[in-house]
Motif scaffolding. Structure first.
Motif, mmCIF file in Angstrom:
data_model
loop_
_atom_site.group_PDB
_atom_site.id
_atom_site.type_symbol
_atom_site.label_atom_id
_atom_site.label_comp_id
_atom_site.label_asym_id
_atom_site.label_seq_id
_atom_site.Cartn_x
_atom_site.Cartn_y
_atom_site.Cartn_z
ATOM 1 N N THR A 23 -5.121 -7.913 -7.370
ATOM 2 C CA THR A 23 -6.543 -8.132 -7.633
ATOM 3 C C THR A 23 -7.387 -8.184 -6.370
ATOM 4 O O THR A 23 -8.504 -7.659 -6.330
ATOM 5 C CB THR A 23 -6.725 -9.443 -8.426
ATOM 6 O OG1 THR A 23 -5.947 -9.375 -9.617
ATOM 7 C CG2 THR A 23 -8.187 -9.657 -8.783
ATOM 8 N N ARG A 24 -6.878 -8.797 -5.318
ATOM 9 C CA ARG A 24 -7.640 -8.978 -4.081
ATOM 10 C C ARG A 24 -8.175 -7.666 -3.521
ATOM 11 O O ARG A 24 -9.262 -7.632 -2.926
ATOM 12 C CB ARG A 24 -6.749 -9.670 -3.046
ATOM 13 C CG ARG A 24 -7.372 -9.842 -1.675
ATOM 14 C CD ARG A 24 -6.354 -10.456 -0.722
ATOM 15 N NE ARG A 24 -6.846 -10.484 0.647
ATOM 16 C CZ ARG A 24 -6.104 -10.818 1.703
ATOM 17 N NH1 ARG A 24 -4.844 -11.180 1.533
ATOM 18 N NH2 ARG A 24 -6.629 -10.809 2.914
ATOM 19 N N PHE A 25 -7.448 -6.582 -3.699
ATOM 20 C CA PHE A 25 -7.829 -5.311 -3.086
ATOM 21 C C PHE A 25 -8.275 -4.262 -4.094
ATOM 22 O O PHE A 25 -8.440 -3.097 -3.739
ATOM 23 C CB PHE A 25 -6.662 -4.768 -2.260
ATOM 24 C CG PHE A 25 -6.261 -5.658 -1.119
ATOM 25 C CD1 PHE A 25 -7.071 -5.780 0.000
ATOM 26 C CD2 PHE A 25 -5.095 -6.403 -1.181
ATOM 27 C CE1 PHE A 25 -6.717 -6.603 1.052
ATOM 28 C CE2 PHE A 25 -4.722 -7.233 -0.138
ATOM 29 C CZ PHE A 25 -5.545 -7.343 0.986
ATOM 30 N N ARG A 26 -8.475 -4.649 -5.332
ATOM 31 C CA ARG A 26 -8.855 -3.665 -6.341
ATOM 32 C C ARG A 26 -10.276 -3.156 -6.117
ATOM 33 O O ARG A 26 -11.223 -3.922 -6.033
ATOM 34 C CB ARG A 26 -8.745 -4.276 -7.740
ATOM 35 C CG ARG A 26 -7.295 -4.373 -8.224
ATOM 36 C CD ARG A 26 -7.197 -4.952 -9.611
ATOM 37 N NE ARG A 26 -5.804 -5.124 -10.014
ATOM 38 C CZ ARG A 26 -5.421 -5.795 -11.088
ATOM 39 N NH1 ARG A 26 -6.335 -6.370 -11.867
ATOM 40 N NH2 ARG A 26 -4.139 -5.910 -11.384
ATOM 41 N N CYS A 27 -10.401 -1.857 -5.988
ATOM 42 C CA CYS A 27 -11.690 -1.198 -5.799
ATOM 43 C C CYS A 27 -11.464 0.299 -5.949
ATOM 44 O O CYS A 27 -10.327 0.756 -6.171
ATOM 45 C CB CYS A 27 -12.266 -1.520 -4.419
ATOM 46 S SG CYS A 27 -11.265 -0.875 -3.053
ATOM 47 N N GLY A 28 -12.534 1.073 -5.806
ATOM 48 C CA GLY A 28 -12.391 2.520 -5.933
ATOM 49 C C GLY A 28 -11.455 3.102 -4.899
ATOM 50 O O GLY A 28 -10.695 4.024 -5.186
ATOM 51 N N GLY A 29 -11.491 2.554 -3.666
ATOM 52 C CA GLY A 29 -10.620 3.066 -2.612
ATOM 53 C C GLY A 29 -9.157 2.887 -2.923
ATOM 54 O O GLY A 29 -8.334 3.770 -2.631
ATOM 55 N N LEU A 30 -8.797 1.740 -3.528
ATOM 56 C CA LEU A 30 -7.409 1.507 -3.907
ATOM 57 C C LEU A 30 -6.994 2.470 -5.020
ATOM 58 O O LEU A 30 -5.896 3.051 -4.981
ATOM 59 C CB LEU A 30 -7.215 0.064 -4.368
ATOM 60 C CG LEU A 30 -5.825 -0.286 -4.882
ATOM 61 C CD1 LEU A 30 -4.769 -0.097 -3.801
ATOM 62 C CD2 LEU A 30 -5.783 -1.720 -5.418
ATOM 63 N N ASN A 31 -7.867 2.642 -5.998
ATOM 64 C CA ASN A 31 -7.546 3.573 -7.085
ATOM 65 C C ASN A 31 -7.298 4.979 -6.556
ATOM 66 O O ASN A 31 -6.361 5.665 -6.985
ATOM 67 C CB ASN A 31 -8.693 3.602 -8.105
ATOM 68 C CG ASN A 31 -8.834 2.298 -8.861
ATOM 69 O OD1 ASN A 31 -7.884 1.515 -8.948
ATOM 70 N ND2 ASN A 31 -10.014 2.040 -9.382
ATOM 71 N N THR A 36 -3.875 9.385 -5.036
ATOM 72 C CA THR A 36 -3.439 10.359 -4.027
ATOM 73 C C THR A 36 -1.926 10.397 -3.936
ATOM 74 O O THR A 36 -1.325 11.477 -3.851
ATOM 75 C CB THR A 36 -4.041 10.005 -2.655
ATOM 76 O OG1 THR A 36 -5.473 10.101 -2.723
ATOM 77 C CG2 THR A 36 -3.537 10.953 -1.573
ATOM 78 N N ALA A 37 -1.292 9.229 -3.950
ATOM 79 C CA ALA A 37 0.177 9.179 -3.900
ATOM 80 C C ALA A 37 0.774 9.894 -5.109
ATOM 81 O O ALA A 37 1.773 10.612 -4.992
ATOM 82 C CB ALA A 37 0.648 7.732 -3.838
ATOM 83 N N ARG A 38 0.133 9.704 -6.262
ATOM 84 C CA ARG A 38 0.642 10.359 -7.473
ATOM 85 C C ARG A 38 0.463 11.874 -7.402
ATOM 86 O O ARG A 38 1.356 12.637 -7.792
ATOM 87 C CB ARG A 38 -0.088 9.803 -8.703
ATOM 88 C CG ARG A 38 0.538 10.264 -10.025
ATOM 89 C CD ARG A 38 -0.189 9.749 -11.236
ATOM 90 N NE ARG A 38 -1.457 10.427 -11.436
ATOM 91 C CZ ARG A 38 -2.644 9.861 -11.323
ATOM 92 N NH1 ARG A 38 -2.730 8.588 -10.983
ATOM 93 N NH2 ARG A 38 -3.751 10.544 -11.533
ATOM 94 N N VAL A 39 -0.691 12.324 -6.895
ATOM 95 C CA VAL A 39 -0.933 13.757 -6.760
ATOM 96 C C VAL A 39 0.042 14.378 -5.765
ATOM 97 O O VAL A 39 0.621 15.442 -6.010
ATOM 98 C CB VAL A 39 -2.398 14.011 -6.319
ATOM 99 C CG1 VAL A 39 -2.592 15.460 -5.893
ATOM 100 C CG2 VAL A 39 -3.348 13.666 -7.465
ATOM 101 N N LEU A 40 0.243 13.712 -4.625
ATOM 102 C CA LEU A 40 1.147 14.226 -3.604
ATOM 103 C C LEU A 40 2.585 14.291 -4.089
ATOM 104 O O LEU A 40 3.377 15.113 -3.608
ATOM 105 C CB LEU A 40 1.057 13.363 -2.346
ATOM 106 C CG LEU A 40 -0.225 13.537 -1.520
ATOM 107 C CD1 LEU A 40 -0.323 12.449 -0.462
ATOM 108 C CD2 LEU A 40 -0.266 14.913 -0.877
#
Length: 354
Positions: A23-31, A36-40
């Motif tokens: 939760t602490r880091f949830r934002c658009g950048g994290l998503n 990106t990891a999934r696409v790669l």
């Protein structure tokens, strides 16, 4: 599945760094980093690695740096704004790329570090700030649900199939002007306005039920001294057939062209905005963006397109990484202060010769 456009060479895996996934880091950048990891992963084995919060289901950066020597087979991807300079120092001697989301953080990227911009706006920023670094453009894809479930058919109140929500606003990033002036004015004119602020089980359905979408993030980002890094919400609205009224700051200008794909919000006067939005809610078919242009934008936002872009970038990096280690000096751009001083000297010289 390995993308056929990529020919595996030195790279054997990719590690995408994030501070944490809770939760602490949830934002658009994290998503985007996780996406990106999934696409790669369609191209090479890819994994998310955390570096602030230790999590049971992810590798931790400190452990990897202690256990492994630098390797040409592992590619590291950093992206987290203010953390980037420190991460680049920690990963010195390893193969690193910087995926640039927002701009305006003020740091410089060392020579030789490739920069992969997610928007043309960010690409232009680094093209000016780091013109001798390898630069690439790979847009962020929309999640498949927007393209698969988005209803782009135009409806009007006259045909009896109007959408129940006239105007949709997402509270986060919205300007005080939209929330405190425009929304009350629209409601006073009888429009159904939904201000979404909490969790929504099916966001695509919410957009599908809305005729007009408002997005005004210029003041939000200017207050933070940063930029709109990729601006997916207006594109998501287009995928669902909404008429988009938006600011056109930063990366939003990649896709929002006033009068062609969207309409500028917050310009001129309150009454000008109100009258246009009312007209768009009444006849969205007359206010929707160019069907051909919107289709091109959506096609360039599919995971398939982004996989092909990443495959191209990885092929280029496979060929380019050796120059980091051949002992020859890297190309460098002159410091800005020197360039301005030189221009000033030339100007005085011209005045003297006159």
């Amino acid at each position: 599945m390995v993308d056929p456009e990529f020919s595996p060479g030195a790279f054997k895996s990719i590690r995408v760094l994030v501070p944490g996934t809770r939760t602490r880091f949830r934002c658009g950048g994290l998503n985007i980093a996780i996406q990106t990891a999934r696409v790669l992963a369609n191209i090479l084995p890819s994994e998310v690695v955390t570096y602030i919060e230790r999590e049971d289901n992810h590798l931790f950066l400190d452990d990897l740096l202690a256990q492994e020597s630098p390797s040409d087979s592992v590619l590291w991807l950093v992206s987290w704004g203010f953390h980037v300079p420190k991460l680049l120092r920690r990963l010195q001697g390893r193969l690193v790329v910087y995926q640039a989301h927002s701009s305006g953080y003020g740091f410089n990227v060392p020579l030789g570090i490739p920069i992969i911009a997610v928007s043309r706006n960010t690409l232009g920023y680094w093209g000016d700030r780091a013109p001798r670094n390898p630069l690439f453009f790979v847009p962020n894809p929309l999640e498949s649900q927007w393209l698969e479930k988005g209803c782009r058919a135009a409806t009007t109140k006259e045909d009896g199939a109007a959408r129940p929500i006239d105007v949709l606003v997402q509270k986060r990033k919205s300007s005080p002007y939209v929330l405190k002036q425009l929304v009350p004015a629209l409601r006073a004119r009888g429009l159904s306005v939904e201000v979404q602020s909490g969790w929504v089980d099916d966001l695509v359905d919410l957009f599908n039920r809305s005729s007009v979408y408002l997005y005004d993030s210029a003041e939000y980002w200017r207050g933070k001294g940063l930029t709109e890094g990729f601006g997916l919400p207006p594109l998501e609205a287009m995928a669902c057939g909404c008429v988009v009224f938006s600011s056109v700051n930063h990366a939003l200008a990649d896709t929002l062209m006033p009068g062609l794909t969207a309409h500028q919000l917050g310009c001129g006067s309150l009454s000008f905005d109100v009258n246009r939005i009312i007209a768009a809610a009444e006849r969205p078919d007359q206010w929707l963006g160019s069907e051909d242009v919107v289709r091109q934008l959506l096609d360039a936002s599919t995971e398939k397109f982004c996989i092909s872009r990443w495959a191209y970038v990885l092929n280029q990096l496979e060929q380019g990484f050796p120059f980091w280690k051949d002992g020859k000096p890297l190309l460098a751009s002159s410091p800005t202060v020197f360039l301005r001083l030189r221009a000033l000297v030339q100007r005085f010289r011209q005045l003297f010769l006159r």
